[in-house]
Scaffold this motif. Structure first.
Motif, PDB file in Angstrom:
ATOM      1  N   ARG A   1     158.581  20.056 109.064  1.00 43.07           N
ATOM      2  CA  ARG A   1     157.526  19.772 110.039  1.00 43.07           C
ATOM      3  C   ARG A   1     156.332  19.104 109.356  1.00 43.07           C
ATOM      4  O   ARG A   1     155.716  18.190 109.911  1.00 43.07           O
ATOM      5  N   THR A   2     155.996  19.559 108.146  1.00 42.24           N
ATOM      6  CA  THR A   2     154.889  18.950 107.416  1.00 42.24           C
ATOM      7  C   THR A   2     155.171  17.479 107.140  1.00 42.24           C
ATOM      8  O   THR A   2     154.321  16.609 107.361  1.00 42.24           O
ATOM      9  N   TYR A   3     156.385  17.175 106.677  1.00 41.03           N
ATOM     10  CA  TYR A   3     156.742  15.775 106.444  1.00 41.03           C
ATOM     11  C   TYR A   3     156.649  14.965 107.734  1.00 41.03           C
ATOM     12  O   TYR A   3     156.184  13.819 107.737  1.00 41.03           O
ATOM     13  N   SER A   4     157.098  15.542 108.853  1.00 41.60           N
ATOM     14  CA  SER A   4     157.094  14.803 110.122  1.00 41.60           C
ATOM     15  C   SER A   4     155.686  14.463 110.574  1.00 41.60           C
ATOM     16  O   SER A   4     155.484  13.482 111.302  1.00 41.60           O
ATOM     17  N   GLU A   5     154.716  15.272 110.173  1.00 47.30           N
ATOM     18  CA  GLU A   5     153.332  15.039 110.599  1.00 47.30           C
ATOM     19  C   GLU A   5     152.579  14.102 109.664  1.00 47.30           C
ATOM     20  O   GLU A   5     151.461  13.694 109.969  1.00 47.30           O
TER      21      GLU A   5
END
Length: 278
Positions: free
Chosen positions: A197-201
């Motif tokens: 999720r961090t990478y996606s943001e």
């Protein structure tokens, strides 16, 4: 195939793809003759991808509904926790929460056993409570949850996998038409979910490419580990690595960030790669 024509027909019928049998045909298709220019074709592909993304990327309301359901589920789990000498925290993980799921994805949930009165999410860094302190075994936790869920009106409750390496309780939430799995103490899955999720943001292009690759691999039946192909998770890791290794990276390696980093700008003395931003 007995001929190039038979092979081309196979690709057209099975995959909706045009088969080009020689480099000459490929160059003509991309650049020469009456065909549009290569740049125009790339633009056409990009527009097609964006249109498809509008169809497959779930509305943010889907995630909100699932999180609201997990909050309701917590109250039911609290009833079961009255039998234990510890608390239980239900945490969604996987594609429903990592920003790479679809509206039809199953809901994966982790029951994290934590010391009585411990604060979440800090408690994820603590050791699970011991049985001698009153904590149930993972198998017993699944058994207790199955009983409480049945009393609370949940459907299709199945605890047949409670003796697995990670015990799992399966059930159905009828209002959302949602198949749900609850595993016990699978903390690594929670961490992996937060990582993705961090990478996606960081950059929206990761999420866009991930959905297209997921659709492409599913249509060609090459995203099934039981058939010795990669899972969607495997393709996603490859994509993240690729975007980190470009000459001008799109994604930074999170491991290069200082341990105390909580988002936002990084101090100038921290050695990080130059990242291409949209």
């Amino acid at each position: 195939f007995e001929s190039d024509e038979a092979l081309a027909n196979h690709f057209a019928q099975e995959f909706g793809m045009r088969f080009l049998s020689s480099p000459v045909e490929l160059r003509a298709f991309l650049i020469f003759g009456s065909s549009p220019s290569f740049a125009a074709r790339l633009k056409q592909i990009e527009l097609g991808m964006l249109t498809k993304l509008d169809e497959i990327v779930p509305d943010p309301a889907v995630e909100r509904e699932r999180i609201a359901f997990v909050d309701q589920l917590q109250r039911v789990v609290d009833i079961a926790a009255n039998r234990w000498g510890c608390d239980g925290k239900v945490v969604p993980f996987g594609s429903s929460i990592n920003n790479f799921g679809t509206a039809t994805s199953d809901l994966d949930i982790c029951l994290v056993l934590i010391p009585r009165g411990a604060c979440w999410p800090d408690a994820i860094h603590e050791d699970p409570p011991a049985e001698e302190d009153g904590a149930p075994t993972p198998e017993q936790a699944v058994t207790d949850l199955a009983e409480v869920f049945a009393e609370s009106g949940f459907e299709n409750i199945d605890d047949s996998r409670k003796t697995a390496r990670i015990p799992i309780l399966q059930f159905r939430h009828a209002p959302l038409e949602l198949e749900c799995d609850i595993g016990v103490n699978n903390r690594l899955a929670i961490r992996n979910t937060l990582l993705l999720r961090t990478y996606s943001e960081i950059d929206p292009r990761l999420r866009q490419l991930a959905y297209i690759i997921k659709l492409w691999s599913r249509r060609r039946d090459i995203n099934n580990p039981s058939q010795r192909t990669l899972s969607s998770y495997g393709y996603l890791l490859i994509l993240i690595h690729f975007l980190q290794q470009l000459r001008v990276p799109i994604l930074p390696p999170l491991q290069s960030l200082p341990p105390h980093w909580e988002g936002g700008a990084v101090q100038e003395d921290v050695d990080l790669p130059i990242v291409l931003v949209p």
